[in-house]
Write a protein that holds these residues in place. Structure first.
Motif, mmCIF file in Angstrom:
data_model
loop_
_atom_site.group_PDB
_atom_site.id
_atom_site.type_symbol
_atom_site.label_atom_id
_atom_site.label_comp_id
_atom_site.label_asym_id
_atom_site.label_seq_id
_atom_site.Cartn_x
_atom_site.Cartn_y
_atom_site.Cartn_z
ATOM 1 N N THR A 139 -45.234 -16.294 -25.746
ATOM 2 C CA THR A 139 -45.949 -15.147 -25.166
ATOM 3 C C THR A 139 -47.435 -15.418 -24.988
ATOM 4 N N SER A 140 -47.931 -16.505 -25.539
ATOM 5 C CA SER A 140 -49.345 -16.845 -25.360
ATOM 6 C C SER A 140 -49.596 -17.531 -24.023
ATOM 7 N N ASN A 141 -48.525 -17.929 -23.381
ATOM 8 C CA ASN A 141 -48.639 -18.588 -22.077
ATOM 9 C C ASN A 141 -47.800 -17.822 -21.064
ATOM 10 N N MET A 142 -48.318 -16.666 -20.635
ATOM 11 C CA MET A 142 -47.569 -15.776 -19.755
ATOM 12 C C MET A 142 -47.574 -16.283 -18.314
ATOM 13 N N ILE A 143 -46.465 -16.017 -17.620
ATOM 14 C CA ILE A 143 -46.317 -16.409 -16.217
ATOM 15 C C ILE A 143 -46.438 -15.172 -15.347
ATOM 16 N N GLN A 144 -47.210 -15.267 -14.289
ATOM 17 C CA GLN A 144 -47.404 -14.128 -13.393
ATOM 18 C C GLN A 144 -46.485 -14.232 -12.184
ATOM 19 N N TRP A 145 -45.715 -13.179 -11.932
ATOM 20 C CA TRP A 145 -44.911 -13.031 -10.722
ATOM 21 C C TRP A 145 -45.523 -11.904 -9.908
ATOM 22 N N ILE A 146 -45.659 -12.139 -8.602
ATOM 23 C CA ILE A 146 -46.358 -11.173 -7.761
ATOM 24 C C ILE A 146 -45.536 -10.866 -6.508
ATOM 25 N N CYS A 147 -45.641 -9.624 -6.023
ATOM 26 C CA CYS A 147 -44.931 -9.209 -4.813
ATOM 27 C C CYS A 147 -45.639 -9.741 -3.575
ATOM 28 N N ASP A 181 -51.449 -2.348 -10.637
ATOM 29 C CA ASP A 181 -52.437 -2.290 -9.565
ATOM 30 C C ASP A 181 -52.456 -3.558 -8.718
ATOM 31 N N ASN A 182 -52.167 -4.691 -9.329
ATOM 32 C CA ASN A 182 -52.189 -5.955 -8.578
ATOM 33 C C ASN A 182 -50.779 -6.399 -8.159
ATOM 34 N N HIS A 183 -49.818 -5.476 -8.209
ATOM 35 C CA HIS A 183 -48.449 -5.722 -7.728
ATOM 36 C C HIS A 183 -47.792 -6.917 -8.414
ATOM 37 N N SER A 184 -48.005 -7.073 -9.705
ATOM 38 C CA SER A 184 -47.486 -8.251 -10.393
ATOM 39 C C SER A 184 -46.820 -7.884 -11.713
ATOM 40 N N ILE A 185 -46.073 -8.830 -12.254
ATOM 41 C CA ILE A 185 -45.406 -8.710 -13.547
ATOM 42 C C ILE A 185 -45.762 -9.943 -14.373
ATOM 43 N N MET A 186 -46.120 -9.730 -15.623
ATOM 44 C CA MET A 186 -46.397 -10.837 -16.532
ATOM 45 C C MET A 186 -45.148 -11.115 -17.360
ATOM 46 N N ARG A 208 -43.621 -16.796 -8.162
ATOM 47 C CA ARG A 208 -44.333 -17.211 -9.370
ATOM 48 C C ARG A 208 -45.670 -17.831 -8.976
ATOM 49 N N VAL A 209 -46.714 -17.348 -9.576
ATOM 50 C CA VAL A 209 -48.064 -17.764 -9.212
ATOM 51 C C VAL A 209 -48.411 -19.105 -9.851
ATOM 52 N N ASP A 210 -49.066 -19.965 -9.066
ATOM 53 C CA ASP A 210 -49.684 -21.166 -9.612
ATOM 54 C C ASP A 210 -51.067 -21.308 -8.981
ATOM 55 N N ASP A 211 -51.772 -22.350 -9.337
ATOM 56 C CA ASP A 211 -53.164 -22.483 -8.898
ATOM 57 C C ASP A 211 -53.325 -23.017 -7.485
ATOM 58 N N PHE A 212 -52.258 -23.571 -6.918
ATOM 59 C CA PHE A 212 -52.442 -24.268 -5.639
ATOM 60 C C PHE A 212 -51.423 -23.867 -4.579
ATOM 61 N N PHE A 213 -50.124 -23.988 -4.882
ATOM 62 C CA PHE A 213 -49.106 -23.813 -3.856
ATOM 63 C C PHE A 213 -48.762 -22.355 -3.577
ATOM 64 N N ASN A 214 -48.813 -21.526 -4.610
ATOM 65 C CA ASN A 214 -48.499 -20.096 -4.451
ATOM 66 C C ASN A 214 -49.544 -19.289 -5.209
ATOM 67 N N LEU A 235 -36.480 -13.995 -14.243
ATOM 68 C CA LEU A 235 -37.819 -14.495 -13.956
ATOM 69 C C LEU A 235 -38.251 -15.632 -14.869
ATOM 70 N N ASN A 236 -37.602 -15.789 -15.990
ATOM 71 C CA ASN A 236 -38.011 -16.885 -16.879
ATOM 72 C C ASN A 236 -36.831 -17.731 -17.335
ATOM 73 N N CYS A 237 -35.785 -17.763 -16.524
ATOM 74 C CA CYS A 237 -34.603 -18.543 -16.911
ATOM 75 C C CYS A 237 -34.626 -19.960 -16.344
ATOM 76 N N SER A 238 -35.628 -20.275 -15.528
ATOM 77 C CA SER A 238 -35.661 -21.597 -14.895
ATOM 78 C C SER A 238 -37.094 -22.065 -14.701
ATOM 79 N N GLU A 239 -37.315 -23.336 -14.978
ATOM 80 C CA GLU A 239 -38.634 -23.929 -14.743
ATOM 81 C C GLU A 239 -38.883 -24.170 -13.264
#
Length: 548
Positions: free
Chosen positions: A440-448, A427-432, A462-468, A403-407
């Motif tokens: 670790t101060s800039n966590m990435i959210q992955w969601i089902c 509860d929100n079906h996600s992994i940080m 991988r969650v972002d503000d616009f595309f996903n 989950l964090n091996c590629s940009e």
């Protein structure tokens, strides 16, 4: 808007075009009602501002006609016939209505269905809103149509006369899902009527995905011989066999090619085609990028697959020898026994892959991580049946490996067992996940994610503000209003990663004339009609494109 006349018409058309594209990209949740709602908002906001806006709105809204019901199609047809019959309008100089039908470029029936919505197939025949006669009348009155997207719900209405017309006049033609004796007989009759010297030179995109009843004997030879200019060809789930590949015509412009899930094809037949056929080998004798594949689907069903690891090695090496490895951005090898050796070949020789389907990969997760980290542009990978990806994998100390091996990676397809375990993790079906640099101060959210229109494929993204976005379960499903009672218009797009997960070649021309992601421009240059990942299909096409 009294100042509109002080600006050139071209400026207002450009502004309206941007607004139209923005509204029509509001497609979450995907439904015919969403399309109609977007179009209604656009027309109500602009149509009656002045004569310039009126002209621009007509042109923008009519170039792409989407018919979700037979009644809507018939109402549209009757309107065209009525306007064309008013000859007096031409004498008065008002040619807007006369020319309205000439503006139509794409006709889309991919969302059309009434079966199961209170009507039977027999009732549809009795009502006669959409029949071979009304469809032919529509084609006669709209001479500038370039693309026709059919589906199985109108297969009984496509007689041989209509099919012949479409094959000869269209640039993009999709018969996805059309089966049955009636359609097959009409298709064969129309092709045989044209003969071996038939001229389908205008056709550049052809989709026969899931046309399972088309007979293989002679019909493909006659059909494809007249289509040497094809750029996109989808023959997935058809009855073609090795003999068809041997008589396959030379197509120098072919960039998108799908023969996935064709159970009559053998590894020997496919390897022989890729090794020796001029369509596959011509590119190594020149530098023209148009002669090289960008999208290739070779998926097989693992329950009947006879592919071996050696076959896959030969396949990849032949693609490299013929020069396709430098241009391929989509490669579907689902069902093939992909091993560690093949991952090394892919990482070293296929640098531009964006979407890779290796659902039966036999490589351990540590090697998968190493492979993904080397692929600079890889955005999607299918690991559905990988025996090393277990449900416990994401809950160990190594859970961040993939989950964090590629940009660049934005989505992974998993098996249901693994996906359901992840879904219940929070509860929100996600992994940080920590950032790729370990921050670790800039966590990435992955969601089902599981789309409501199908239920046999499972992704995390991988969650972002616009595309996903992370609110797709609720976004776009509720209307909100301001204090004055006006409806708020919020643009909510489908998750962008779905266009990389599709199995079907996109045949039609998009309503949206620009890429859905700014990164697409950076990676591949400015958008044109040959863009590799166009958009996410709708209606019945969506089912065939995103099903298991």
């Amino acid at each position: 808007m009294t100042t509109t006349s002080t600006f050139p018409i071209e400026i207002w058309y450009k502004i309206l075009n941007i607004q139209y594209e923005e509204l029509m990209s509001n497609d979450q949740p995907p439904s015919p009602e969403k399309f109609d709602s977007n179009l209604e908002i656009f027309l109500k906001s602009n149509l009656l501002v002045n004569k310039y806006f009126y002209q621009a709105c007509l042109r923008l809204s009519s170039r792409y006609c989407n018919f979700a019901t037979a009644k809507r199609f018939n109402n549209f047809l009757q309107k065209i016939i009525k306007l064309k019959s008013e000859d007096s309008l031409a004498n008065s100089g008002n040619i807007t209505k006369i020319m309205y039908s000439d503006m139509i470029e794409i006709v889309d029936f991919s969302e059309l269905t009434s079966i199961g919505l209170g009507r039977s197939q027999y009732m549809n025949k009795e009502i006669k809103n959409l029949t071979s006669k009304t469809l032919w009348k529509f084609l006669e009155n709209c001479p500038n149509i370039k693309g026709f997207l059919a589906n199985e719900h109108i297969q009984m209405d496509l007689d041989h006369k209509i099919i012949s017309y479409l094959l000869n006049k269209m640039e993009a033609l999709d018969f996805c899902g059309c089966t049955g004796d009636t359609f097959s007989d009409n298709f064969v009759k129309s092709v045989q009527h044209s003969g071996i010297d038939g001229n389908y030179s205008k056709l550049t995109k052809l989709g026969l995905n899931n046309c399972t009843d088309l007979p293989k004997k002679d019909i493909y030879q006659v059909l494809l011989k007249s289509m040497k200019g094809l750029r996109k060809l989808d023959l997935s789930r058809t009855c073609i066999d090795d003999r068809i590949l041997k008589i396959f015509p030379i197509m120098h412009n072919l960039t998108h090619f799908s023969i996935g899930m064709c159970s009559n094809l053998t590894p020997y037949g496919i390897l022989d085609f890729i090794t020796y056929h001029p369509t596959m080998t011509a590119s190594k004798f020149g530098n023209n990028i148009d002669n090289k594949l960008q999208w290739l689907n070779l998926q097989v069903g693992n329950q009947y697959s006879t592919w071996t690891s050696i076959h896959v090695t030969i396949l990849l090496k032949k693609l490299i020898i013929n020069g396709h490895n430098k241009t391929l951005k989509y490669l579907n090898l689902n069902g093939l026994p992909v091993t560690e050796k093949h991952l090394n070949i892919l990482s070293e020789n296929f640098p531009n892959l964006v979407s890779l389907h290796i659902s039966d990969c036999e490589a351990p997760t540590s090697l998968l991580r190493e492979f993904i980290s080397k692929m600079k542009y890889l955005k999607f990978i299918n690991l559905n049946n990988s025996k090393f990806i277990k449900e416990w994998y994401f809950f160990t100390n190594a859970k961040y490996e993939l989950l964090n091996c590629s940009e660049s990676l934005v989505s992974i397809e998993l098996s249901f067992k693994t996906w359901s375990k992840l879904q219940s993790f929070s509860d929100n079906h996600s992994i940080m996940v920590p950032h790729t640099n370990g921050d670790t101060s800039n966590m990435i959210q992955w969601i089902c994610y599981l789309d409501s229109s199908f239920g046999r494929r499972f992704w995390i993204y991988r969650v972002d503000d616009f595309f996903n976005r992370n609110d797709l379960d609720t976004a776009g499903r509720f209307d909100t209003y301001d204090l004055h009672g006006n409806k708020n218009i919020e643009i909510t797009r489908q998750p962008d990663f779905l266009k990389f997960a599709q199995y079907k070649v996109v045949i039609g021309t998009s309503i949206i004339k620009h890429p859905t992601s700014s990164s697409s421009i950076d990676d591949y240059g400015m958008y044109d009609e040959n863009y590799v990942f166009d958009w996410v299909e709708r209606g019945m096409y969506r089912y065939y494109s995103l099903r298991l």
